[in-house]
Design a protein around this motif. Sequence first.
Motif: not given
Length: 215
Positions: A176-191
Amino acid sequence: MWAAFMGVDLFRAWSAATGLLLVLFLMLHLGGVVMAPFAPASFEIYAAALHQSAWLPFAEFAFLAAAFIHLALSLAKLIVNRRTGNRAALVSRRGDRLAVLAARSQAIGGLILLGFLVVHLLQLRWPRPAAGEELIALRALLAQPANVALYLLAAVAVSLHVFHGGEAAHRSLGLLDPVNGFRIRRVFRMLALLLGGGFSVVALLVSASALQMGQ
């Protein structure tokens, strides 16, 4: 102190890895059971073929091992944190109340899911329904309000667990880093929404069909 710190990192890494494996299993499991209310005949064919597969006992053993290892490592991490004095209060930096709820419910949610897993296996695995009778057995279970409530509670626990755990797992694995953090958070919340909502819908629809057939 350094050894304890390294121990926490090791616990976190293995806990994260097993947790992500369990999420993958849940996705596959939902993909199978979602046929039950929408395509009953296809579900029975799928279930019969799955249970006759030579690899299934190994997959089931791997799943159970991952589930218990995940729980054991999570408890070990908690114990190490407390022994090293890590009792920091949880504070949401984004003012996200749902994220705070998901994080604070991880321990109790894990215990709920463990209890549900035991009950679920006793209901539908030991003994396993005969080929062609999987849906009959599932309908018989979900015709009982207590079982419906249990399955819905487990679905909520899964949703909250994945909501928080997806981001936490990537952080523990150093991914997890500042670049991909938002994308990972959004994907797993949708999941999390997909899994919790999907299992809830399946349970409710199968229950409704069972009650309708019983009238």
